[in-house]
Design an enzyme around this catalytic site. Structure first.
Site, mmCIF file in Angstrom:
data_model
loop_
_atom_site.group_PDB
_atom_site.id
_atom_site.type_symbol
_atom_site.label_atom_id
_atom_site.label_comp_id
_atom_site.label_asym_id
_atom_site.label_seq_id
_atom_site.Cartn_x
_atom_site.Cartn_y
_atom_site.Cartn_z
ATOM 1 N N GLU A 237 -1.353 -2.748 -7.696
ATOM 2 C CA GLU A 237 -1.232 -1.571 -6.818
ATOM 3 C C GLU A 237 -1.486 -0.277 -7.593
ATOM 4 O O GLU A 237 -0.974 -0.082 -8.710
ATOM 5 C CB GLU A 237 0.177 -1.535 -6.199
ATOM 6 C CG GLU A 237 0.378 -0.333 -5.284
ATOM 7 C CD GLU A 237 1.612 -0.416 -4.399
ATOM 8 O OE1 GLU A 237 2.276 -1.470 -4.387
ATOM 9 O OE2 GLU A 237 1.906 0.582 -3.712
ATOM 10 N N ASP B 119 8.983 -5.712 1.297
ATOM 11 C CA ASP B 119 10.185 -4.869 1.361
ATOM 12 C C ASP B 119 9.806 -3.464 1.842
ATOM 13 O O ASP B 119 10.681 -2.625 2.076
ATOM 14 C CB ASP B 119 10.955 -4.854 0.033
ATOM 15 C CG ASP B 119 10.172 -4.231 -1.112
ATOM 16 O OD1 ASP B 119 8.986 -3.899 -0.927
ATOM 17 O OD2 ASP B 119 10.757 -4.077 -2.216
HETATM 18 O O1 KIV Z 1 6.302 -4.299 0.249
HETATM 19 C C1 KIV Z 1 5.080 -4.334 0.436
HETATM 20 O O2 KIV Z 1 4.587 -4.228 1.564
HETATM 21 C C2 KIV Z 1 4.226 -4.488 -0.733
HETATM 22 C C3 KIV Z 1 2.756 -4.311 -0.539
HETATM 23 C C4 KIV Z 1 2.446 -2.868 -0.357
HETATM 24 C C5 KIV Z 1 1.965 -4.935 -1.620
HETATM 25 O O3 KIV Z 1 4.702 -4.726 -1.796
#
Ligand code: KIV
Length: 266
Positions: A183, A45
């Site tokens: 994260e 997202d």
């Molecule tokens: O939305 C995304 O790209 C993510 C990654 C940063 C893990 O959740």
């Protein structure tokens, strides 16, 4: 090469082999990622920020995610496609969560979904997995919770926060998640969680000890310049190269040197 499955990813963890994951949001980028042999493509997202120009991921909708996941799935011959569940597509009820997760597989062609949250999402993860949909959990700095977290801050600092994240990691594994993205946590915590879990951990700003790593492809390629988190390594400067190419085109159109005979029909 056949498609990467959850069994291949478990095997990599058991054998101590690292797992690679990258985001992609459309056919050409997904084709690059797939051809490079990356294990998992996340249709994140994060597209809200790097593709749509938004300031956060909050406004991204299910229909937008499905649109992008379809493009990615068409290109992914080997990489596993993970569809990222957008804000309020799984927090409202178990029924919504299962239906929306299912859309990623039925309409988007993905093989799994990702959702943010630890212990509080255990029931949701269980419901989606019971419907036959593999789930990647996402704990630590979870951007959809940015207003609860007080912004994009490193998580798991201090004893209580550390214990909470360890409990979250255990809860998502027990709920049936086959992998977990961690994260924005101290590297030592990424290492501790990785050693504790039997499912693979995929780190982003969680240190080198995680079973795998994920980055946003626009960050890696140097295409996103609004801000650069500490955990991002830019492997190319494509924005600068693209800008120079477009400026050169404009110059040649204005000076009449493009198109030359080479690019004209006789
Ligand atoms: O939305 C995304 O790209 C993510 C990654 C940063 C893990 O959740």
């Amino acid at each position: 090469m056949p498609k990467i499955t959850i069994l291949d990813l478990y095997k990599k963890k058991t054998e101590g082999k690292k797992i690679s994951m990258l985001t992609a949001y459309d056919f050409p980028f997904a084709q690059l990622v797939d051809q490079a042999g990356i294990d998992m493509i996340l249709v994140g997202d994060s597209l809200g920020m790097v593709v749509q120009g938004l300031d956060s991921t909050i406004p991204v909708t299910m229909d937008e995610m499905i649109y992008h996941t379809r493009m990615v799935s068409r290109a992914a011959k080997t990489s596993m496609v993970v569809g990222d569940m957008p804000f309020l597509s799984y927090q409202t009820s178990l029924e919504d969560a299962v239906r929306n997760a299912g859309r990623f597989l039925k309409e988007g062609g993905a093989e799994s979904v990702k959702l943010e949250g630890g212990s509080q999402m255990a029931e949701v993860i269980r419901a989606i997995v019971n419907a036959g949909i593999p789930v990647v959990a996402h704990i630590g700095l979870t951007p959809q919770y940015q207003h609860m977290l007080g912004g994009f801050k490193v998580q798991g600092k201090g004893d209580a926060a550390r214990e909470k994240l360890l409990a979250d990691a255990k809860a998502v594994q027990d709920a049936g998640a086959f992998s977990v993205v961690i994260e924005g946590v101290p590297a030592s915590l990424g290492k501790e969680i990785t050693a504790m879990l039997r499912i693979p951990t995929i780190g982003i700003g969680a240190g080198p000890s995680c079973d795998g790593q994920v980055l946003v492809i626009h960050d890696l390629l140097g295409l996103f310049d609004r801000f650069t988190p500490k955990f991002v390594k830019k492997y190319a400067k494509l924005r600068e190269q693209a800008l120079a190419a477009v400026q050169e085109y404009k110059k040649e159109v204005e000076s009449g040197t493009f198109p030359s005979d080479e690019h004209s029909f006789k």
